[in-house]
Motif scaffolding. Sequence first.
Motif, PDB file in Angstrom:
ATOM      1  N   ARG A   1       0.830  -1.202   0.000  1.00  0.00           N
ATOM      2  CA  ARG A   1       0.000   0.000   0.000  1.00  0.00           C
ATOM      3  C   ARG A   1       0.865   1.253   0.000  1.00  0.00           C
ATOM      4  O   ARG A   1       0.584   2.215  -0.706  1.00  0.00           O
ATOM      5  CB  ARG A   1      -0.933   0.015   1.204  1.00  0.00           C
TER       6      ARG A   1
ATOM      7  N   SER B   1       0.987   3.820  -3.023  1.00  0.00           N
ATOM      8  CA  SER B   1       0.664   5.227  -2.741  1.00  0.00           C
ATOM      9  C   SER B   1       1.779   6.145  -3.229  1.00  0.00           C
ATOM     10  O   SER B   1       1.518   7.187  -3.839  1.00  0.00           O
ATOM     11  CB  SER B   1       0.445   5.443  -1.246  1.00  0.00           C
TER      12      SER B   1
ATOM     13  N   LEU C   1       1.414   8.958  -6.173  1.00  0.00           N
ATOM     14  CA  LEU C   1       1.779  10.354  -5.936  1.00  0.00           C
ATOM     15  C   LEU C   1       2.860  10.825  -6.908  1.00  0.00           C
ATOM     16  O   LEU C   1       2.797  11.944  -7.424  1.00  0.00           O
ATOM     17  CB  LEU C   1       2.250  10.546  -4.490  1.00  0.00           C
TER      18      LEU C   1
END
Length: 69
Positions: A4, A8, A12
Amino acid sequence: MKKRVLVSMMVLSMAAACVMGCGKKSEETATTTTEATTEAKETEAKETEAAETEAATEAAAETETETEA
Protein backbone atom coordinates in the motif's frame (compact mmCIF):
# COMPACT_ATOMS: atom_id res chain seq x y z
CA MET A 1 1.06 -2.84 4.28
CA LYS A 2 4.32 -2.36 2.33
CA LYS A 3 2.47 -2.75 -0.94
CA ARG A 4 0.00 0.00 0.00
CA VAL A 5 2.83 2.39 0.85
CA LEU A 6 4.64 1.53 -2.35
CA VAL A 7 1.51 1.93 -4.46
CA SER A 8 0.66 5.23 -2.74
CA MET A 9 4.15 6.56 -3.43
CA MET A 10 3.94 5.48 -7.05
CA VAL A 11 0.53 7.11 -7.48
CA LEU A 12 1.78 10.35 -5.94
CA SER A 13 4.87 10.38 -8.13
CA MET A 14 2.79 9.77 -11.27
CA ALA A 15 0.39 12.54 -10.31
CA ALA A 16 3.29 14.92 -9.66
CA ALA A 17 4.85 14.03 -13.00
CA CYS A 18 1.58 14.73 -14.80
CA VAL A 19 1.16 18.10 -13.11
CA MET A 20 4.77 19.14 -13.73
CA GLY A 21 4.78 17.80 -17.27
CA CYS A 22 1.91 20.05 -18.30
CA GLY A 23 3.33 23.32 -17.00
CA LYS A 24 5.04 26.17 -18.90
CA LYS A 25 5.14 24.57 -22.30
CA SER A 26 3.08 27.35 -23.91
CA GLU A 27 6.11 29.36 -25.08
CA GLU A 28 7.78 26.35 -26.70
CA THR A 29 4.49 25.21 -28.18
CA ALA A 30 3.75 28.67 -29.57
CA THR A 31 7.21 28.87 -31.13
CA THR A 32 6.93 25.39 -32.59
CA THR A 33 3.47 26.13 -33.96
CA THR A 34 4.66 29.37 -35.52
CA GLU A 35 7.64 27.64 -37.13
CA ALA A 36 5.43 24.86 -38.48
CA THR A 37 2.96 27.40 -39.89
CA THR A 38 5.76 29.36 -41.56
CA GLU A 39 7.22 26.21 -43.08
CA ALA A 40 3.81 25.15 -44.35
CA LYS A 41 3.27 28.55 -46.01
CA GLU A 42 6.71 28.42 -47.64
CA THR A 43 6.08 24.91 -48.91
CA GLU A 44 2.69 25.93 -50.28
CA ALA A 45 4.22 28.94 -52.03
CA LYS A 46 6.92 26.75 -53.61
CA GLU A 47 4.34 24.22 -54.77
CA THR A 48 2.18 26.98 -56.26
CA GLU A 49 5.18 28.49 -58.02
CA ALA A 50 6.19 25.08 -59.37
CA ALA A 51 2.67 24.44 -60.65
CA GLU A 52 2.55 27.85 -62.35
CA THR A 53 5.95 27.25 -63.95
CA GLU A 54 4.86 23.83 -65.15
CA ALA A 55 1.64 25.25 -66.60
CA ALA A 56 3.57 27.99 -68.39
CA THR A 57 6.02 25.43 -69.80
CA GLU A 58 3.19 23.24 -71.05
CA ALA A 59 1.45 26.23 -72.63
CA ALA A 60 4.67 27.26 -74.38
CA ALA A 61 5.19 23.70 -75.64
CA GLU A 62 1.63 23.58 -77.00
CA THR A 63 2.06 26.93 -78.72
CA GLU A 64 5.34 25.77 -80.24
CA THR A 65 3.71 22.56 -81.44
CA GLU A 66 0.80 24.48 -83.00
CA THR A 67 3.20 26.90 -84.70
CA GLU A 68 5.15 24.04 -86.27
CA ALA A 69 1.99 22.45 -87.61
